[in-house]
Design a protein around this motif. Sequence first.
Motif, PDB file in Angstrom:
ATOM      1  N   ASN A   1      27.346  67.698  49.568  1.00 12.44           N
ATOM      2  CA  ASN A   1      27.212  67.022  48.399  1.00 12.44           C
ATOM      3  C   ASN A   1      25.342  66.615  47.937  1.00 12.44           C
ATOM      4  O   ASN A   1      25.053  66.617  48.348  1.00 12.44           O
ATOM      5  CB  ASN A   1      28.602  65.984  47.884  1.00 12.44           C
ATOM      6  N   ASP A   2      26.259  65.776  46.357  1.00 11.96           N
ATOM      7  CA  ASP A   2      24.883  64.949  45.716  1.00 11.96           C
ATOM      8  C   ASP A   2      24.160  64.372  46.587  1.00 11.96           C
ATOM      9  O   ASP A   2      22.516  63.719  46.708  1.00 11.96           O
ATOM     10  CB  ASP A   2      25.525  64.901  44.282  1.00 11.96           C
ATOM     11  N   ARG A   3      24.951  63.977  47.249  1.00 14.20           N
ATOM     12  CA  ARG A   3      23.705  62.360  48.050  1.00 14.20           C
ATOM     13  C   ARG A   3      23.282  63.148  49.155  1.00 14.20           C
ATOM     14  O   ARG A   3      21.966  62.605  49.599  1.00 14.20           O
ATOM     15  CB  ARG A   3      25.065  61.860  49.283  1.00 14.20           C
ATOM     16  N   ALA A   4      23.504  64.112  49.951  1.00 15.35           N
ATOM     17  CA  ALA A   4      22.505  64.713  50.933  1.00 15.35           C
ATOM     18  C   ALA A   4      21.381  65.260  50.444  1.00 15.35           C
ATOM     19  O   ALA A   4      20.442  65.171  50.758  1.00 15.35           O
ATOM     20  CB  ALA A   4      23.393  65.865  51.708  1.00 15.35           C
ATOM     21  N   VAL A   5      21.467  65.906  48.927  1.00 13.57           N
ATOM     22  CA  VAL A   5      20.403  66.131  48.321  1.00 13.57           C
ATOM     23  C   VAL A   5      19.901  65.370  47.703  1.00 13.57           C
ATOM     24  O   VAL A   5      18.369  65.384  47.948  1.00 13.57           O
ATOM     25  CB  VAL A   5      21.066  67.279  47.203  1.00 13.57           C
ATOM     26  N   GLN A   6      19.743  63.884  47.381  1.00 15.85           N
ATOM     27  CA  GLN A   6      19.361  62.894  46.806  1.00 15.85           C
ATOM     28  C   GLN A   6      18.626  62.481  48.453  1.00 15.85           C
ATOM     29  O   GLN A   6      17.453  61.972  48.134  1.00 15.85           O
ATOM     30  CB  GLN A   6      20.725  61.749  46.492  1.00 15.85           C
ATOM     31  N   ALA A   7      19.044  62.705  49.811  1.00 16.75           N
ATOM     32  CA  ALA A   7      18.438  61.359  50.993  1.00 16.75           C
ATOM     33  C   ALA A   7      17.592  62.247  50.766  1.00 16.75           C
ATOM     34  O   ALA A   7      16.666  62.342  51.535  1.00 16.75           O
ATOM     35  CB  ALA A   7      19.719  61.722  52.192  1.00 16.75           C
ATOM     36  N   VAL A   8      17.529  63.608  51.053  1.00 21.95           N
ATOM     37  CA  VAL A   8      16.779  64.869  51.370  1.00 21.95           C
ATOM     38  C   VAL A   8      15.366  64.969  50.676  1.00 21.95           C
ATOM     39  O   VAL A   8      14.400  64.695  51.209  1.00 21.95           O
ATOM     40  CB  VAL A   8      16.930  66.311  51.355  1.00 21.95           C
ATOM     41  N   ARG A   9      15.559  64.699  48.405  1.00 21.69           N
ATOM     42  CA  ARG A   9      14.703  64.641  47.592  1.00 21.69           C
ATOM     43  C   ARG A   9      14.027  63.234  48.573  1.00 21.69           C
ATOM     44  O   ARG A   9      12.606  63.448  48.231  1.00 21.69           O
ATOM     45  CB  ARG A   9      14.829  65.131  47.155  1.00 21.69           C
ATOM     46  N   ALA A  10      14.577  62.461  48.420  1.00 22.37           N
ATOM     47  CA  ALA A  10      13.824  60.878  48.667  1.00 22.37           C
ATOM     48  C   ALA A  10      12.783  60.503  49.629  1.00 22.37           C
ATOM     49  O   ALA A  10      11.806  59.890  49.620  1.00 22.37           O
ATOM     50  CB  ALA A  10      15.241  59.967  48.828  1.00 22.37           C
ATOM     51  N   THR A  11      12.874  61.542  50.632  1.00 15.29           N
ATOM     52  CA  THR A  11      11.957  61.556  51.953  1.00 15.29           C
ATOM     53  C   THR A  11      11.727  62.871  51.436  1.00 15.29           C
ATOM     54  O   THR A  11      11.003  62.723  53.001  1.00 15.29           O
ATOM     55  CB  THR A  11      13.076  61.400  53.094  1.00 15.29           C
ATOM     56  N   GLU A  12      10.966  63.713  51.106  1.00 15.85           N
ATOM     57  CA  GLU A  12      10.702  64.882  51.469  1.00 15.85           C
ATOM     58  C   GLU A  12       8.812  64.986  51.359  1.00 15.85           C
ATOM     59  O   GLU A  12       8.090  63.771  51.527  1.00 15.85           O
ATOM     60  CB  GLU A  12      10.518  65.425  49.750  1.00 15.85           C
ATOM     61  N   GLY A  13       9.235  65.653  52.450  1.00 16.51           N
ATOM     62  CA  GLY A  13       8.483  65.380  53.321  1.00 16.51           C
ATOM     63  C   GLY A  13       7.729  64.835  54.311  1.00 16.51           C
ATOM     64  O   GLY A  13       6.986  63.841  55.074  1.00 16.51           O
ATOM     65  N   GLN A  14       8.393  63.208  54.548  1.00 19.80           N
ATOM     66  CA  GLN A  14       8.233  62.843  55.686  1.00 19.80           C
ATOM     67  C   GLN A  14       8.616  63.368  56.832  1.00 19.80           C
ATOM     68  O   GLN A  14       9.723  63.549  57.455  1.00 19.80           O
ATOM     69  CB  GLN A  14       8.929  61.383  54.685  1.00 19.80           C
ATOM     70  N   VAL A  15       8.161  62.770  58.182  1.00 19.34           N
ATOM     71  CA  VAL A  15       8.303  62.656  59.567  1.00 19.34           C
ATOM     72  C   VAL A  15       8.353  61.453  60.176  1.00 19.34           C
ATOM     73  O   VAL A  15       7.490  60.847  59.792  1.00 19.34           O
ATOM     74  CB  VAL A  15       7.363  64.239  60.150  1.00 19.34           C
ATOM     75  N   LEU A  16       8.757  61.142  61.320  1.00 19.94           N
ATOM     76  CA  LEU A  16       7.952  60.700  62.807  1.00 19.94           C
ATOM     77  C   LEU A  16       7.454  60.825  62.816  1.00 19.94           C
ATOM     78  O   LEU A  16       7.045  62.522  63.857  1.00 19.94           O
ATOM     79  CB  LEU A  16       8.996  60.194  62.959  1.00 19.94           C
ATOM     80  N   THR A  17       6.387  59.812  63.380  1.00 22.52           N
ATOM     81  CA  THR A  17       4.945  60.322  64.360  1.00 22.52           C
ATOM     82  C   THR A  17       4.572  59.393  65.041  1.00 22.52           C
ATOM     83  O   THR A  17       4.966  57.836  64.479  1.00 22.52           O
ATOM     84  CB  THR A  17       3.640  59.946  63.637  1.00 22.52           C
ATOM     85  N   TYR A  18       4.324  60.170  66.286  1.00 26.16           N
ATOM     86  CA  TYR A  18       3.749  58.869  67.584  1.00 26.16           C
ATOM     87  C   TYR A  18       2.030  59.284  67.960  1.00 26.16           C
ATOM     88  O   TYR A  18       1.823  60.426  67.744  1.00 26.16           O
ATOM     89  CB  TYR A  18       4.403  58.688  68.490  1.00 26.16           C
ATOM     90  N   GLY A  19       1.003  59.160  67.743  1.00 24.01           N
ATOM     91  CA  GLY A  19      -0.048  59.142  67.852  1.00 24.01           C
ATOM     92  C   GLY A  19      -0.818  60.174  67.809  1.00 24.01           C
ATOM     93  O   GLY A  19      -1.139  61.268  68.080  1.00 24.01           O
ATOM     94  N   ASN A  20      -0.227  60.166  66.375  1.00 22.93           N
ATOM     95  CA  ASN A  20      -0.732  61.516  65.348  1.00 22.93           C
ATOM     96  C   ASN A  20      -0.162  62.092  65.668  1.00 22.93           C
ATOM     97  O   ASN A  20      -0.495  64.273  65.131  1.00 22.93           O
ATOM     98  CB  ASN A  20      -2.008  61.383  65.172  1.00 22.93           C
ATOM     99  N   LYS A  21       0.653  62.423  66.110  1.00 16.95           N
ATOM    100  CA  LYS A  21       2.213  64.378  66.798  1.00 16.95           C
ATOM    101  C   LYS A  21       3.174  63.645  66.472  1.00 16.95           C
ATOM    102  O   LYS A  21       3.661  62.497  66.153  1.00 16.95           O
ATOM    103  CB  LYS A  21       1.732  64.297  68.080  1.00 16.95           C
TER     104      LYS A  21
END
Length: 365
Positions: free
Chosen positions: A147-167
């Motif tokens: 639904n639109d809430r799932a799309v909203q969550a993905v768009r709000a975090t677009e491109g964001q990832v978790l990293t540790y030690g630059n990986k």
Amino acid sequence: MTIRIGILTAPKIDFEQRGKTFVLHNVRIGIGFHWDRREDQEFAGRLEILHNADGTETAVNVIDLEDYLCSVISSEMSANSPMELLKAHAVISRSWAIRAIEANKQSQTILNNAEPHTTIYESNGHIGFDVCADDHCQRYEGLARMNDRAVQAVRATEGQVLTYGNKVCDCRFHKCCGGRTEEFETCWEDIHVPYLESVECPYCDPAYGNKSHQPNAPIKGTLKQCLNDYDLETTDYHDWQITYTPSELGAIIRGKSGIDFGDIIDLIPLKRGKSGRIYELEIVGTKHHQIIGKELVIRRWLSKTCLYSSWFDIKRNANSDIVLSGHGWGHGVGLCIGAATMAAEGFTYDKILSHYYPGSSLAHA
């Protein structure tokens, strides 16, 4: 960035095109688990049919990564989950998928029986696609649960990832830890992954609302709210119990392993992880005894489908039946549905992620 998802393998793929979408019939979900079933599912993106050496066909969906994530976070959890949980899930699902795509690129090979100049990709044990659509990788069940809430969550975090030690982090997740998450090495390779540590998690306990220090927080019903329809059929996911007769358990193990243990005399936990999950178990039968592990093998062998988890104690009742009393649903590593309760209490997605993946950092891919 696009991702290739293997949806279904069958003698002949049964599908229909519907303008910009397509429908696959009889898609199997929950393969080998207690919610195993088939559904018709509709997908966006492009459909490719792979013709396998054994005569079967595989349906592969090629789609933009961000669009893929909109379906993943509403397949793994309900799209009606608290928004901060959906955002957290978008970040970890994106991180895991990017690692899978990169692994694919690094291990691409040309099979001997492939057509000239045809590149065949291998990733996560899959040939021809990056990830599968079921729990082996990440649930991806098309458009139905979005639904639109799932799309909203993905768009709000677009491109964001978790990293540790630059990986980019290998962000594992599961359904319910049962009170404490587990370490990576308990379930997979004997490698310590610092951000996949064991952490306490009171939040996935359905009774947590009665224990909260914030009594006005909207806790009631939060856990049920984040589960999809067929997941709601499982009501004892935090604390559970199963009882076997010695002969019944022996027959189940024989069916799963191909080994005749006879009647089961004893189950002896030899090694447990920090959460209490067993990852080395001795099975003693009237005809055979053997040590098995890790946790998924234990869960597979001790159930007609798959035990909820390997965190259990073993007792005998008055009838000499074997009683397994356990906690949690899944391997226990990384984020669990306790994140929904954290979100309901006001934790933002970055705080949720730092709890379940200690030492990690948010970054842009």
